[in-house]
Structure formats: structure tokens, C-alpha cells
Design an enzyme around this catalytic site. Structure first.
Site, short mmCIF file in Angstrom:
data_model
loop_
_atom_site.label_atom_id
_atom_site.label_comp_id
_atom_site.label_asym_id
_atom_site.label_seq_id
_atom_site.Cartn_x
_atom_site.Cartn_y
_atom_site.Cartn_z
N HIS A 16 42.79 38.93 42.11
CA HIS A 16 42.83 39.58 40.86
C HIS A 16 44.01 39.26 40.08
O HIS A 16 43.68 39.38 38.65
CB HIS A 16 42.70 41.13 41.17
CG HIS A 16 41.58 41.78 42.10
ND1 HIS A 16 41.63 42.36 43.19
CD2 HIS A 16 40.29 41.49 41.62
CE1 HIS A 16 40.25 42.83 43.58
NE2 HIS A 16 39.44 42.16 42.76
N LYS A 40 29.72 54.96 45.20
CA LYS A 40 30.20 53.94 46.44
C LYS A 40 31.59 54.63 47.10
O LYS A 40 32.51 55.02 46.48
CB LYS A 40 30.77 52.66 45.82
CG LYS A 40 29.92 51.60 46.46
CD LYS A 40 29.99 50.36 45.65
CE LYS A 40 31.15 49.42 46.08
NZ LYS A 40 31.44 48.35 45.20
N ARG A 89 34.13 33.00 42.16
CA ARG A 89 34.41 32.36 43.26
C ARG A 89 33.64 31.35 43.76
O ARG A 89 33.14 30.57 42.94
CB ARG A 89 34.82 33.22 44.42
CG ARG A 89 36.03 33.99 44.17
CD ARG A 89 36.06 35.39 45.13
NE ARG A 89 35.14 36.37 44.54
CZ ARG A 89 35.07 37.64 44.58
NH1 ARG A 89 35.89 38.11 45.61
NH2 ARG A 89 34.25 38.31 44.30
N SER A 127 38.28 41.97 48.36
CA SER A 127 38.84 43.00 48.44
C SER A 127 38.21 43.41 49.94
O SER A 127 38.84 43.87 50.82
CB SER A 127 38.59 44.15 47.69
OG SER A 127 39.34 43.96 46.44
#
Ligand code: ADP
Length: 157
Positions: A16, A40, A89, A127
Site C-alpha cells: 500500500h 465485513k 498485483r 493484508s
């Protein structure tokens, strides 16, 4: 140009931070938008995540950090921005990111999503991976800034 970089940041990783550093080099103003998703369950509260991003970006002048709920396009409009930054990614990110970019643009036609490819060393960093490793006491030194490491370890104590 004001750009918005949204995400969960649960926790902030070096991946990040790399995207924030690179985006803030070409945007006049970069607003990091921390998603507060009540549906969430997150490791850190939205307030904690905002504080963490603020702490690790305190040295970058044109970066600000806020939390948001609801639709990203509404938050972007509120900021008077027309640009969203996302990191990419492996190929696995692509399908989802492409879908989100097209959907957001259909809701706000003057919105552009800019993709920044990850730096090689962060290709497999997420994460989620950090949480998994930390939960079992593994070493996350190469994954998160030192301050964040402290907070993550504290959480799993
Ligand atoms: P994660 O997928 O790690 O939970 P977020 O949902 O907070 O992260 O992601 C916010 C944005 O940051 C997304 O665009 C994501 O692709 C990007 N990002 C996350 N980790 C990396 C990384 N290692 N390299 C490049 N971009 C990343």
C-alpha cells in the site's frame, strides 16, 4: 489533479505504502480512502486504520486520509475528484479491478481509474496474508512498516 486511493488497509502494508508514495508523486493531492464496511468484520476498526495510514504517511505532504462508507463514486464526487488509483498485483487482481473500474465509470462518466503495477517485491503481498502469518506468530518484517507490525502483534496477543 486530486486522486483517491481506496482500500481496506487492514492492515496497511508496504505494498500500500509503495502505491501511495508513487501516486503522490504525480497527483497534486492524494486522498487515501479507508473503507468502513460494516458488513465485513475487520481486524482493525476504521478509526484505527485511518490513524495507521496517517502515521505511516505523515512524511508525505500531499497525502490526506479519510474513511468512507457506501459507494466509492459518491466519496470521489464529494472530494471533487475524477481519478481513482488502484494497485495491480498478479493477474488475479485484474478481473475484479476491471469490473470495478467499468462499473464505477458507468456511475460517474468523468471518472478514470489509474492502475499502478506493484513493485516486484510486493507481488504476493496482501493484508490477508499479513493477518494469516501474524495470527500464527510468523515474521511480518518485510511486509508492513515497523509501526504497523507493533499494532498487528498487539492485536493478536
Ligand atoms: P488487500 O488486497 O491487501 O486487502 P486493499 O483491499 O486494502 O488491500 O487494497 C487497496 C488497493 O491496494 C487495491 O487496489 C489493491 O490492489 C492495492 N494493493 C494491495 N496490496 C498491494 C501490493 N502488494 N502491491 C500493489 N498494490 C496493492
Amino acid at each position: 489533479m486530486t486522486a483517491v486511493y481506496p482500500g481496506s488497509f487492514d492492515p496497511t502494508t508496504l505494498g500500500h505504502l509503495d502505491i501511495i508514495t508513487r501516486a503522490s508523486a504525480f497527483a497534486d493531492k492524494l486522498v487515501v480512502a479507508v473503507l468502513n464496511n460494516s458488513a465485513k468484520s475487520a481486524l482493525f476498526t476504521a478509526e484505527e486504520r485511518v490513524a495507521h495510514v496517517k502515521e505511516v504517511t505523515s512524511g508525505i505532504k500531499n497525502v490526506s486520509v479519510e474513511s468512507f462508507e457506501g459507494l466509492l463514486v459518491d466519496f470521489v464526487k464529494k472530494q471533487g475528484a475524477h481519478c481513482v488509483i488502484r494497485g495491480l498485483r498478479a493477474v488475479t487482481d485484474f478481473e475484479y479491478e476491471f469490473q470495478m473500474a467499468l462499473t464505477n465509470r458507468s456511475m460517474k462518466t468523468d471518472l478514470e481509474t489509474l492502475f499502478i503495477p506493484t513493485s516486484t517485491q510486493y507481488l504476493y503481498l496482501s493484508s490477508n496474508i499479513v493477518r494469516e502469518i501474524a495470527r500464527f506468530g510468523g515474521n511480518i518484517d518485510n511486509m508492513v512498516p515497523p509501526q504497523i507490525k507493533k499494532y498487528v502483534i498487539e492485536k493478536y496477543k
